[in-house]
Design an enzyme around this catalytic site. Structure first.
Site, PDB file in Angstrom:
ATOM      1  N   CYS A  87       0.832  -1.199   0.000  1.00 56.65           N
ATOM      2  CA  CYS A  87       0.000   0.000   0.000  1.00 56.65           C
ATOM      3  C   CYS A  87       0.877   1.263   0.000  1.00 56.65           C
ATOM      4  CB  CYS A  87      -0.984  -0.045   1.165  1.00 56.65           C
ATOM      5  SG  CYS A  87      -2.334   1.150   1.033  1.00 56.65           S
ATOM      6  N   HIS A 196      -3.306  -5.680   1.359  1.00 53.02           N
ATOM      7  CA  HIS A 196      -2.536  -5.867   2.591  1.00 53.02           C
ATOM      8  C   HIS A 196      -2.451  -7.339   2.993  1.00 53.02           C
ATOM      9  CE1 HIS A 196      -2.203  -1.630   4.140  1.00 53.02           C
ATOM     10  NE2 HIS A 196      -3.166  -1.459   3.243  1.00 53.02           N
ATOM     11  N   GLU A 198      -0.530  -8.689   5.111  1.00 55.39           N
ATOM     12  CA  GLU A 198      -0.286  -8.846   6.555  1.00 55.39           C
ATOM     13  C   GLU A 198      -1.572  -8.894   7.360  1.00 55.39           C
ATOM     14  OE1 GLU A 198      -0.667  -4.392   6.151  1.00 55.39           O
ATOM     15  OE2 GLU A 198      -0.122  -6.112   4.925  1.00 55.39           O
TER      16      GLU A 198
END
Length: 226
Positions: A87, A196, A198
């Protein structure tokens, strides 16, 4: 061999702790890196996490590129060190010219947050080896400056050289050209994407999926096998 993966924190970074946890869950040693420090603390790879570094003033990632840590990251990346930009991290990678193109305001001019379907287009990078080409995964997406753009020549080069790593499937959330969600450099060690991973590493939190864990297990295997 203990693999050390650094995660950089800039003023305004939001997802550094999530990235550090993802690194730990994959089996590597997470290392916090501060934007003012040139020292990368002997890390084997670096993650530039999401957020709004420096409030996204001027342009998203435009100020972060001048942070002392980025001089070291750019130098090491050009020498082959793996770097993942997520991002805002992807935006920083374009600002440092480690990746081509630019990130602009979403075509609908609104912040968007959703679980996004992606297709893996390149499973040969340092960060995608645990996926299969053509595999579809679900990764959370949250951005307002997520529209990837580049001139036609650059887009054709990315396509022709297999450097489009991820593509949006079913819905283009930000107007990115050719539905591009992530790209890599020619060497395959630097990858940037808007979604994302994560936030998709544990079944009990976030989306309940673990589709993003492959990024962090991929780099661990890559570095162990070097």
């Amino acid at each position: 061999m203990t693999v050390r993966i650094g995660v950089v924190t800039f003023p305004g970074t939001l997802d550094d702790r999530d990235a550090l946890r993802a690194v730990r869950l994959a089996g590597a040693e997470p290392v916090s890196l501060w934007h003012r420090d040139e020292d990368l603390k002997r890390v084997d790879a670096v993650v530039l996490p999401g957020g709004f570094s420096y409030g996204d003033y001027l342009r998203a990632g435009a100020i972060s590129r001048f942070s002392p840590v980025m001089g070291s990251v750019v130098e090491r990346a050009r020498a082959g060190m793996p770097v993942l930009g997520i991002c805002n991290g992807f935006q920083v990678l374009t600002e440092t010219h480690l990746l081509p193109g630019a990130m602009l305001r979403n075509d609908h001019l609104h912040f968007i947050c959703r679980d996004q379907r992606l297709r893996v287009e390149n499973a040969d990078t340092a960060w995608t080896a645990d996926y299969a080409e053509g595999q579809e995964i679900h990764i959370p997406l949250k951005n307002i400056d997520g529209r990837y753009v580049a001139d036609e020549r650059t887009l054709d080069e990315l396509e022709g050289e297999g450097r489009v790593v991820f593509r949006y499937v079913g819905f283009n959330p930000n107007g990115s050209l050719r539905d591009i969600a992530g790209i890599t450099n020619a060497a395959g060690n630097v990858v940037g994407l808007m979604p994302h991973p994560e936030h998709a590493v544990e079944p009990l939190v976030g989306t309940g999926r673990t589709d993003g864990l492959g990024f962090f297990t991929s780099i661990l295997k890559k570095l162990v096998n070097i």
